[in-house]
Design a protein around this motif. Structure first.
Motif, PDB file in Angstrom:
ATOM      1  N   LEU A 259       0.836  -1.314   0.036  1.00 20.31           N
ATOM      2  CA  LEU A 259      -0.071  -0.032   0.038  1.00 20.31           C
ATOM      3  C   LEU A 259       1.011   1.074  -0.132  1.00 20.31           C
ATOM      4  N   PHE A 260       0.377   2.347  -0.469  1.00 15.65           N
ATOM      5  CA  PHE A 260       1.041   3.552  -0.446  1.00 15.65           C
ATOM      6  C   PHE A 260       1.314   4.113   0.734  1.00 15.65           C
ATOM      7  N   GLY A 261       2.567   4.436   1.202  1.00 15.66           N
ATOM      8  CA  GLY A 261       2.820   4.936   2.439  1.00 15.66           C
ATOM      9  C   GLY A 261       3.203   3.892   3.585  1.00 15.66           C
ATOM     10  N   VAL A 262       3.232   2.596   3.042  1.00 13.09           N
ATOM     11  CA  VAL A 262       3.790   1.528   3.911  1.00 13.09           C
ATOM     12  C   VAL A 262       4.963   1.070   3.439  1.00 13.09           C
ATOM     13  N   SER A 263       5.977   0.736   4.401  1.00 14.97           N
ATOM     14  CA  SER A 263       7.221   0.275   3.845  1.00 14.97           C
ATOM     15  C   SER A 263       7.278  -1.223   3.961  1.00 14.97           C
ATOM     16  N   ARG A 264       6.859  -1.664   4.986  1.00 19.82           N
ATOM     17  CA  ARG A 264       6.533  -3.135   5.413  1.00 19.82           C
ATOM     18  C   ARG A 264       5.648  -3.356   6.286  1.00 19.82           C
ATOM     19  N   ALA A 265       5.008  -4.702   6.450  1.00 22.06           N
ATOM     20  CA  ALA A 265       4.124  -4.957   7.465  1.00 22.06           C
ATOM     21  C   ALA A 265       4.587  -6.530   7.999  1.00 22.06           C
ATOM     22  N   ILE A 266       4.239  -6.476   9.373  1.00 21.37           N
ATOM     23  CA  ILE A 266       4.845  -7.990   9.814  1.00 21.37           C
ATOM     24  C   ILE A 266       4.031  -8.079  10.956  1.00 21.37           C
ATOM     25  N   TRP A 267       3.573  -9.374  11.449  1.00 25.54           N
ATOM     26  CA  TRP A 267       2.755  -9.764  12.545  1.00 25.54           C
ATOM     27  C   TRP A 267       3.759  -9.975  13.841  1.00 25.54           C
ATOM     28  N   SER A 268       3.598  -8.948  14.795  1.00 21.86           N
ATOM     29  CA  SER A 268       4.291  -9.099  15.833  1.00 21.86           C
ATOM     30  C   SER A 268       3.952 -10.112  16.735  1.00 21.86           C
ATOM     31  N   THR A 269       2.625 -10.121  16.930  1.00 22.06           N
ATOM     32  CA  THR A 269       1.881 -11.360  17.693  1.00 22.06           C
ATOM     33  C   THR A 269       0.807 -11.635  16.978  1.00 22.06           C
ATOM     34  N   GLN A 270       0.293 -13.053  17.105  1.00 19.41           N
ATOM     35  CA  GLN A 270      -1.106 -13.594  16.479  1.00 19.41           C
ATOM     36  C   GLN A 270      -2.201 -12.637  16.343  1.00 19.41           C
ATOM     37  N   SER A 271      -2.297 -11.584  16.943  1.00 15.43           N
ATOM     38  CA  SER A 271      -3.197 -10.546  16.918  1.00 15.43           C
ATOM     39  C   SER A 271      -2.956  -9.094  16.665  1.00 15.43           C
ATOM     40  N   THR A 272      -1.662  -8.678  16.625  1.00 16.30           N
ATOM     41  CA  THR A 272      -1.080  -7.351  16.315  1.00 16.30           C
ATOM     42  C   THR A 272      -0.299  -7.483  14.987  1.00 16.30           C
ATOM     43  N   LEU A 273      -0.863  -6.543  14.095  1.00 19.05           N
ATOM     44  CA  LEU A 273      -0.057  -6.377  12.842  1.00 19.05           C
ATOM     45  C   LEU A 273       0.779  -5.015  13.037  1.00 19.05           C
ATOM     46  N   LEU A 274       2.201  -5.039  12.921  1.00 21.70           N
ATOM     47  CA  LEU A 274       3.046  -3.931  12.984  1.00 21.70           C
ATOM     48  C   LEU A 274       3.240  -3.405  11.597  1.00 21.70           C
ATOM     49  N   VAL A 275       2.970  -2.216  11.339  1.00 21.55           N
ATOM     50  CA  VAL A 275       2.910  -1.606   9.991  1.00 21.55           C
ATOM     51  C   VAL A 275       3.882  -0.441  10.043  1.00 21.55           C
ATOM     52  N   TYR A 276       4.935  -0.496   9.511  1.00 22.44           N
ATOM     53  CA  TYR A 276       6.011   0.506   9.306  1.00 22.44           C
ATOM     54  C   TYR A 276       5.417   1.478   8.142  1.00 22.44           C
ATOM     55  N   LEU A 277       5.311   2.797   8.681  1.00 22.15           N
ATOM     56  CA  LEU A 277       5.158   3.770   7.433  1.00 22.15           C
ATOM     57  C   LEU A 277       6.074   4.422   7.012  1.00 22.15           C
ATOM     58  N   SER A 278       6.408   4.788   5.623  1.00 29.15           N
ATOM     59  CA  SER A 278       7.517   5.517   5.065  1.00 29.15           C
ATOM     60  C   SER A 278       7.482   7.009   5.225  1.00 29.15           C
ATOM     61  N   SER A 279       6.337   7.449   5.657  1.00 30.57           N
ATOM     62  CA  SER A 279       6.191   9.014   5.830  1.00 30.57           C
ATOM     63  C   SER A 279       5.338   9.441   6.989  1.00 30.57           C
ATOM     64  N   GLU A 280       5.465  10.655   7.617  1.00 26.88           N
ATOM     65  CA  GLU A 280       4.712  11.003   8.722  1.00 26.88           C
ATOM     66  C   GLU A 280       3.325  11.181   8.396  1.00 26.88           C
ATOM     67  N   ASP A 281       3.169  11.736   7.168  1.00 25.28           N
ATOM     68  CA  ASP A 281       1.664  11.932   6.904  1.00 25.28           C
ATOM     69  C   ASP A 281       0.864  10.914   6.267  1.00 25.28           C
ATOM     70  N   ALA A 282       1.351   9.384   6.228  1.00 24.66           N
ATOM     71  CA  ALA A 282       0.823   8.399   5.440  1.00 24.66           C
ATOM     72  C   ALA A 282      -0.203   7.837   6.589  1.00 24.66           C
ATOM     73  N   ASP A 283      -1.333   7.471   5.988  1.00 20.23           N
ATOM     74  CA  ASP A 283      -2.694   7.024   6.889  1.00 20.23           C
ATOM     75  C   ASP A 283      -3.343   6.015   5.943  1.00 20.23           C
TER      76      ASP A 283
END
Length: 323
Positions: A259-283
């Motif tokens: 997705l636009f504004g996302v650098s990578r996404a990983i599951w830190s736990t089975q119920s939590t998705l950690l989404v790293y944003l590529s810019s401060e304004d990304a939503d």
């Protein structure tokens, strides 16, 4: 009558199977919120108390502190420096990064590899009650340093920490509520599977008591054939195979990473998705939620929106759908 019996058999068998699987995996599936609160408790300890807990966890792995000259009998330095461990004749350098900051950066890891070489150790373990940022994780991978953050550490030190009676009592209803919702979801999936089995059996089993009835008109035949032609969306059925569930989680994370504004996404736990944003304004939450809601077991996952490194914006938590 036969289609009903088949549907009932599928419903009961699948429901009992999912219930058994959920109860078997309950011990290994601690809610992310509880682990986060536990990591916060670790950060409130004094450095020496925290180091003692870490040494107890390392003892469970087979490590023992090396008592050097000038050190207390427990092997923990009074100045907060690194601890030397030994296992099967091999030395390991243990570094407890403990302070007011909840995120450990790359600067805290610089020089550890050289320090380990000078002290004759073959590996380095860095432990913190908080977490490590992306740059620290990258440097640790390059230098072969093992990182243990607060959430990963908690299951290892949990046997050595006693909850206050009031806190333990307050956690029990919350755990029971979460398990009840998961069981309800499992039996809901079993009901969907039973309904599909009934539809399939109805279309295959011949009906004998209509032999004397006149053939239906073309319009009636067309109207009665429509329900049997309907097909259920396979994505709405929760698979019973753990490998299939993990495949859905992996595919969803990979799709969100594009997705636009996302650098990578990983599951830190089975119920939590950690989404790293590529810019401060990304939503990306509006584009992200439909990808999670595609699968019922992922629709209520917690989303942690991590701002870029060096950003002053705080971490945000979202949830596309409540339980």
């Amino acid at each position: 009558m036969l289609p009903v019996l088949i549907a009932l058999f599928v419903f009961v068998l699948l429901g009992l199977g999912l219930t058994h699987w959920l109860r078997q995996s309950h011990a290994a599936r601690q809610p992310a919120e509880m682990r986060a609160r536990s990591a916060e408790q670790l950060s409130k300890l004094r450095w020496r108390d925290f180091a003692k807990l870490v040494l107890q966890a390392m003892h469970g792995r087979g490590f023992h502190p090396v008592v050097e000259d000038g050190l207390p009998s427990d092997g923990i330095p009074t100045d907060g420096s690194d601890i030397l461990l030994e296992r099967d004749g091999e030395l390991t350098l243990l570094s407890c990064k403990y302070g007011s900051a909840s995120v450990v950066g790359a600067a805290a890891l610089l020089g550890l590899a050289k320090s380990a070489t000078l002290r004759g150790t073959e590996r380095v373990i860095v432990v913190t009650p908080g977490r490590f940022d992306e740059e620290a994780a990258r440097i640790a991978q390059q230098q072969g340093i093992e990182l243990i953050d607060g959430e990963s550490l908690w299951p290892e030190v949990r046997p050595y920490v006693a909850y206050p009676a009031g806190e333990a009592a307050s956690q029990a209803p919350e755990t029971a509520r979460i398990e009840s919702k998961r069981l309800a979801l499992a039996w809901g999936g079993a009901a969907v599977a039973g309904f599909l089995a009934w539809m399939l059996a109805t279309s295959l089993v011949p009906v004998n008591d209509t032999a004397d009835m006149p053939p239906p008109s073309p319009k009636a035949a067309s109207a009665t054939s429509k329900p049997s032609a309907a097909k259920a969306d396979p994505d709405s059925i929760i698979p019973t195979d753990p490998a299939a569930l993990e495949q859905r989680r992996r595919e969803t994370a990979n799709a969100i990473a594009t997705l636009f504004g996302v650098s990578r996404a990983i599951w830190s736990t089975q119920s939590t998705l950690l989404v790293y944003l590529s810019s401060e304004d990304a939503d990306p939450i509006n584009e992200l939620c439909p990808l999670l809601e595609r699968y019922p077991e992922l629709a209520s996952s917690r989303v942690q929106l991590q701002p870029p490194a060096g950003s002053s914006k705080p971490v945000r938590f979202k949830q596309c759908r409540t339980y």
